[in-house]
Design an enzyme around this catalytic site. Structure first.
Site, PDB file in Angstrom:
ATOM      1  N   CYS A 117       0.827  -1.212   0.000  1.00 15.74           N
ATOM      2  CA  CYS A 117       0.000   0.000   0.000  1.00 15.74           C
ATOM      3  C   CYS A 117       0.863   1.264   0.000  1.00 15.74           C
ATOM      4  O   CYS A 117       1.975   1.272   0.522  1.00 15.74           O
ATOM      5  CB  CYS A 117      -0.864   0.051   1.255  1.00 15.74           C
ATOM      6  SG  CYS A 117      -1.913  -1.378   1.428  1.00 15.74           S
ATOM      7  N   ARG A 130       4.837   0.456  -6.420  1.00 14.33           N
ATOM      8  CA  ARG A 130       4.788  -0.423  -5.249  1.00 14.33           C
ATOM      9  C   ARG A 130       3.899  -1.623  -5.496  1.00 14.33           C
ATOM     10  O   ARG A 130       3.988  -2.616  -4.780  1.00 14.33           O
ATOM     11  CB  ARG A 130       4.241   0.355  -4.034  1.00 14.33           C
ATOM     12  CG  ARG A 130       5.118   1.513  -3.616  1.00 14.33           C
ATOM     13  CD  ARG A 130       4.413   2.388  -2.607  1.00 14.33           C
ATOM     14  NE  ARG A 130       4.302   1.752  -1.301  1.00 14.33           N
ATOM     15  CZ  ARG A 130       5.233   1.834  -0.364  1.00 14.33           C
ATOM     16  NH1 ARG A 130       6.320   2.514  -0.596  1.00 14.33           N
ATOM     17  NH2 ARG A 130       5.069   1.248   0.791  1.00 14.33           N
ATOM     18  N   TRP A 165      -2.756  -2.622  -1.685  1.00 15.68           N
ATOM     19  CA  TRP A 165      -2.372  -3.983  -2.077  1.00 15.68           C
ATOM     20  C   TRP A 165      -3.028  -4.878  -1.038  1.00 15.68           C
ATOM     21  O   TRP A 165      -2.622  -4.909   0.119  1.00 15.68           O
ATOM     22  CB  TRP A 165      -0.849  -4.130  -2.064  1.00 15.68           C
ATOM     23  CG  TRP A 165      -0.338  -5.295  -2.847  1.00 15.68           C
ATOM     24  CD1 TRP A 165      -0.188  -5.378  -4.205  1.00 15.68           C
ATOM     25  CD2 TRP A 165       0.120  -6.550  -2.317  1.00 15.68           C
ATOM     26  NE1 TRP A 165       0.327  -6.600  -4.547  1.00 15.68           N
ATOM     27  CE2 TRP A 165       0.522  -7.343  -3.421  1.00 15.68           C
ATOM     28  CE3 TRP A 165       0.219  -7.091  -1.039  1.00 15.68           C
ATOM     29  CZ2 TRP A 165       1.016  -8.636  -3.278  1.00 15.68           C
ATOM     30  CZ3 TRP A 165       0.717  -8.372  -0.906  1.00 15.68           C
ATOM     31  CH2 TRP A 165       1.108  -9.134  -2.010  1.00 15.68           C
ATOM     32  N   ASN A 182      -1.543   1.914   5.912  1.00 13.78           N
ATOM     33  CA  ASN A 182      -0.664   0.906   5.334  1.00 13.78           C
ATOM     34  C   ASN A 182      -0.191   0.038   6.496  1.00 13.78           C
ATOM     35  O   ASN A 182       0.333   0.557   7.472  1.00 13.78           O
ATOM     36  CB  ASN A 182       0.524   1.623   4.665  1.00 13.78           C
ATOM     37  CG  ASN A 182       1.594   0.678   4.180  1.00 13.78           C
ATOM     38  OD1 ASN A 182       1.388  -0.536   4.154  1.00 13.78           O
ATOM     39  ND2 ASN A 182       2.726   1.223   3.788  1.00 13.78           N
ATOM     40  N   GLY A 183      -0.420  -1.286   6.399  1.00 14.00           N
ATOM     41  CA  GLY A 183       0.000  -2.170   7.482  1.00 14.00           C
ATOM     42  C   GLY A 183      -1.098  -3.161   7.823  1.00 14.00           C
ATOM     43  O   GLY A 183      -2.078  -3.292   7.088  1.00 14.00           O
ATOM     44  N   GLU A 232      16.552 -22.638 -13.338  1.00 18.28           N
ATOM     45  CA  GLU A 232      16.106 -21.272 -13.029  1.00 18.28           C
ATOM     46  C   GLU A 232      17.185 -20.260 -13.427  1.00 18.28           C
ATOM     47  O   GLU A 232      16.872 -19.197 -13.976  1.00 18.28           O
ATOM     48  CB  GLU A 232      15.763 -21.177 -11.532  1.00 18.28           C
ATOM     49  CG  GLU A 232      15.394 -19.810 -11.023  1.00 18.28           C
ATOM     50  CD  GLU A 232      14.177 -19.169 -11.689  1.00 18.28           C
ATOM     51  OE1 GLU A 232      13.499 -19.821 -12.498  1.00 18.28           O
ATOM     52  OE2 GLU A 232      13.934 -17.978 -11.413  1.00 18.28           O
ATOM     53  N   LYS A 271      16.578 -17.251 -16.073  1.00 19.01           N
ATOM     54  CA  LYS A 271      16.810 -15.829 -15.740  1.00 19.01           C
ATOM     55  C   LYS A 271      17.703 -15.192 -16.795  1.00 19.01           C
ATOM     56  O   LYS A 271      17.440 -14.097 -17.257  1.00 19.01           O
ATOM     57  CB  LYS A 271      17.498 -15.667 -14.371  1.00 19.01           C
ATOM     58  CG  LYS A 271      16.664 -15.860 -13.136  1.00 19.01           C
ATOM     59  CD  LYS A 271      15.656 -14.799 -12.853  1.00 19.01           C
ATOM     60  CE  LYS A 271      14.345 -15.116 -13.510  1.00 19.01           C
ATOM     61  NZ  LYS A 271      13.391 -15.929 -12.849  1.00 19.01           N
ATOM     62  N   GLU A 327      15.875 -14.869 -20.315  1.00 23.19           N
ATOM     63  CA  GLU A 327      14.728 -13.962 -20.442  1.00 23.19           C
ATOM     64  C   GLU A 327      15.098 -12.487 -20.355  1.00 23.19           C
ATOM     65  O   GLU A 327      14.428 -11.651 -20.941  1.00 23.19           O
ATOM     66  CB  GLU A 327      13.625 -14.299 -19.432  1.00 23.19           C
ATOM     67  CG  GLU A 327      13.959 -13.981 -17.999  1.00 23.19           C
ATOM     68  CD  GLU A 327      12.819 -14.315 -17.039  1.00 23.19           C
ATOM     69  OE1 GLU A 327      11.664 -14.166 -17.418  1.00 23.19           O
ATOM     70  OE2 GLU A 327      13.132 -14.719 -15.896  1.00 23.19           O
ATOM     71  N   HIS A 340      25.747 -37.071 -21.715  1.00 19.82           N
ATOM     72  CA  HIS A 340      24.800 -37.685 -22.644  1.00 19.82           C
ATOM     73  C   HIS A 340      24.426 -36.739 -23.779  1.00 19.82           C
ATOM     74  O   HIS A 340      23.395 -36.930 -24.408  1.00 19.82           O
ATOM     75  CB  HIS A 340      23.554 -38.156 -21.881  1.00 19.82           C
ATOM     76  CG  HIS A 340      23.899 -39.140 -20.806  1.00 19.82           C
ATOM     77  ND1 HIS A 340      24.136 -40.474 -21.069  1.00 19.82           N
ATOM     78  CD2 HIS A 340      24.101 -38.975 -19.475  1.00 19.82           C
ATOM     79  CE1 HIS A 340      24.449 -41.087 -19.934  1.00 19.82           C
ATOM     80  NE2 HIS A 340      24.445 -40.198 -18.953  1.00 19.82           N
ATOM     81  N   LYS A 385       4.272  -9.702 -17.130  1.00 21.77           N
ATOM     82  CA  LYS A 385       4.398 -10.140 -15.739  1.00 21.77           C
ATOM     83  C   LYS A 385       3.342 -11.182 -15.389  1.00 21.77           C
ATOM     84  O   LYS A 385       3.588 -12.084 -14.607  1.00 21.77           O
ATOM     85  CB  LYS A 385       4.265  -8.914 -14.819  1.00 21.77           C
ATOM     86  CG  LYS A 385       4.524  -9.203 -13.359  1.00 21.77           C
ATOM     87  CD  LYS A 385       5.980  -9.487 -13.111  1.00 21.77           C
ATOM     88  CE  LYS A 385       6.243 -10.061 -11.729  1.00 21.77           C
ATOM     89  NZ  LYS A 385       7.433 -10.920 -11.705  1.00 21.77           N
TER      90      LYS A 385
END
Ligand code: F6R
Length: 612
Positions: free
Chosen positions: A2, A27, A73, A99-100, A485, A489, A492, A508, A607
């Site tokens: 938030c 944010r 959020w 916020n919280g 991974e 990264k 991409e 192999h 995203k």
């Protein structure tokens, strides 16, 4: 998370607030709103973007010299117009942005319900503003004193701003655990969760400290402690940062910021869930399906991209600790390949965004087949979170960079806690072993923090890689998914062709690729597979490959064989992915920066992948 903005002065408050909200968009949020004082309190709020809020307000002329605004959020209650802030108290006099999280909101709510208060939203914030109203009425005190007394009863974290219909030029703000900055203008005040909203309007700021509150009025600013009402001398700082950098919290890119946030995000993931002394995992979602878990024949994990990699780590950990069969599938394959699903299966669906179309479709299919679905999501209120029978949020905070970083380590952390829960529940994990692992999980944030100092070194290593066209990532055991991974990264965000392989599979086929131009990144932490990995490094070196190793401190043999070494702290084998991933994220980041790529928004990627 938030964001809060506020204005009190001679300007028109509305444009200041709307611009401020836009600056807080980075944010991450799901709804926004504003409240203005223009003789009365005028409140507008909307689910979605600040654009939606502006469209809602349209051409309406709003003239006010004081107001507060918020980007939300969601934590308590889904993102919708009602749950969006600001929230107004029952008598319509007070309005708040917050916020919280107010942890004791249920008991405060009960107290207020007993006094005939009513609530429109599902938020803890609406409870707080009504509690303030109640305290003011009971104690017959000024607004700032009522806020102070009320906050002394609150357990949790907050940054708040409150205005009142009865106080045309008074704003009260306070903080504990959540940030709040005051901007001091010429006869005017700004507030923000950071200085972003007003950085172009004043460079003079006061950073409110935890446990402090400020009363802003035409007479100036007075700062006091919330606990004892003691006056505090305000220290005014001069902002040194420009708008661009502060939007990313001082980092050049969201991705770097999110990599650096991992000590905190993992702490948030485990907070209130992991209990070492009584060897317990407390996760309401797991308790909800405990009967199903007891009967489960196997676990199917589904996800896409990085979330699928987290699932692979989960397979290794759950099978190791809970001795329960696990299969991991790409959601996109699973949904179309007529898989065998039984009502005794538990399907774990992993998704940062909670909106990935293939994962969502795979969940629906699994449900139709009678399986129980457990969602691991980062975004509260997302489709996957709602569609799952039960679940756990990762609490990593908004991830804005397209390349997933902190979401991955949070997902792995949740999976490790699930493994502990299952292992303890089915008797395959002793109390001692549980405690050993749980203690180590608690140490992971500090270990990651210490590893972030490697950033400069990794930046230098990246210089030896950034011109390459290909790269191979090797790992074994728990770190085979980490190799996958690491390769994802790199490809991409830097557009270098990269592949991840189980190190022993190299013989192999992929070994044919190795020559003096092929960088090979070997994930070789200390642990059961270490000796085998040293042999794999030797095989690469014998073919003149460029070796970059991620290994334990002082591993001289690995050092002597490697062109670049990144030394990391030790942990238990099953938790090494939480550490080995970090240098790979930083390596990809620096390679991409050196190749001048758009790190946060790589080409062709979104995203949240909401189409299949
Ligand atoms: C890679 C990345 C993607 C996502 C994938 C799934 O860095 O971000 O591979 O992991 O699109 O997204 P979620 O987790 O939102 O379902």
């Amino acid at each position: 998370m938030c964001g809060i903005v506020g204005y009190l002065g001679k300007k028109d408050a509305y444009p200041v607030l709307i611009n401020g909200l836009r600056r807080l968009e980075y944010r991450g949020y799901d709804s926004s709103g504003i409240a203005l004082y223009n003789g009365d309190l005028e409140v507008h709020k909307s689910k979605g973007k600040v654009d939606d809020l502006e469209n809602l307000i349209g051409e309406k002329k709003i003239s006010a010299k004081m107001g507060i605004g918020h980007t939300r959020w969601a934590t308590h209650g889904e993102p919708n117009n009602v749950n969006a802030h600001p929230h107004v108290s029952n008598n319509g006099d007070l309005v708040i942005v917050h916020n919280g999280i107010i942890e004791n909101c249920n008991s405060l709510k009960q107290l207020l319900l007993d006094k005939n208060y009513s609530f429109k939203s599902e938020t803890d914030t609406e409870i707080l503003i009504n509690f303030i109203e109640y305290v003011q009425a009971e104690e017959k005190v000024s607004l700032d004193q009522a806020i102070r007394l009320a906050l002394n009863e609150v357990i949790g974290a907050f940054a708040i701003a409150v205005i009142s219909k009865k106080e045309p030029s008074l704003m009260v703000v306070a903080r504990l655990g959540s940030p709040l900055v005051l901007g001091i203008g010429n006869g005017e005040f700004f507030i923000g969760s950071d200085a972003t909203p007003f950085i172009d309007l004043t460079k003079k700021v006061i950073y409110l400290e935890d446990g402090e509150m400020a009363v802003l009025s035409n007479n100036g600013v007075s700062i006091r402690t919330i606990e004892s009402d003691e006056p505090i001398d305000a220290v005014i700082h001069k902002l040194q940062i420009d708008l661009n950098s502060i939007e990313k919290g001082g980092y050049n890119h969201f991705m770097l910021k999110e990599i650096f946030e991992q000590p905190t995000s993992i702490l948030n993931t485990i907070r209130g869930r992991l209990f070492v002394s009584n060897a317990q995992i407390r996760m309401a979602g797991l308790d909800k399906i405990s009967e199903k878990l007891e009967k489960a024949n196997r676990i199917l994990i589904i996800g896409c991209g990085t979330s699928w990699h987290a699932g692979l780590v989960g397979e290794y950990i759950i099978e190791d600790l809970a001795r329960l069969p696990v299969e991991v599938e790409y959601a996109s394959e699973f949904r179309y390949r007529n898989p065998i699903i039984s009502s005794d299966d538990i399907v774990i669906a992993i998704s940062q965004s909670g909106e990935t179309a293939d994962t969502l479709a795979a969940i629906k299919m699994a449900k139709e087949a009678g399986a129980c679905v457990f969602g691991i999501c980062n975004v509260v209120g997302s489709s996957i979170a709602r569609e799952s029978h039960a679940g756990a949020f990762t609490h990593a905070g908004p991830e804005i960079g397209v390349a997933s970083t902190k979401a991955f380590t949070a997902q792995v952390t949740v999976l490790a806690m699930i493994a502990l829960y299952l292992g303890r529940g089915n008797g395959n994990l002793s109390k001692d072993k549980f405690q050993e692992i749980a203690k180590e999980i608690e140490l992971i944030p500090a270990k990651i923090l210490s590893m972030l100092d490697l950033d400069d070194k990794i930046q230098t290593i990246a210089k030896s890689l950034y011109k390459s066209n290909n790269a191979l990532f090797l790992g074994r055991g728990f770190n085979f998914p980490v190799a996958l991974e690491g390769a994802l990264k790199l490809k991409e965000i830097s557009y270098i062709h990269a592949e991840g392989y189980p190190a022993a599979e190299m013989k192999h086929g992929p070994i044919a690729l190795i020559d003096e131009n092929m960088p090979v990144i070997v994930v070789a932490p200390r642990g059961d597979m270490f000796k085998k990995l040293v042999s794999n490094i030797q095989e690469v070196k014998a073919r003149k490959g460029i070796v970059i190793s991620i290994t334990g401190y002082g591993e001289s043999e690995v050092k002597s064989l490697s062109d670049g070494v990144i030394e990391i702290p030790e942990t238990l084998d099953c938790l090494t992915p939480l550490l080995t991933t970090i240098p790979l994220q930083l390596l990809s980041y620096h390679v991409a920066v050196q190749r001048d790529c758009n790190v946060d928004q790589p080409r062709n990627l979104a995203k949240s992948v909401t189409v299949e």
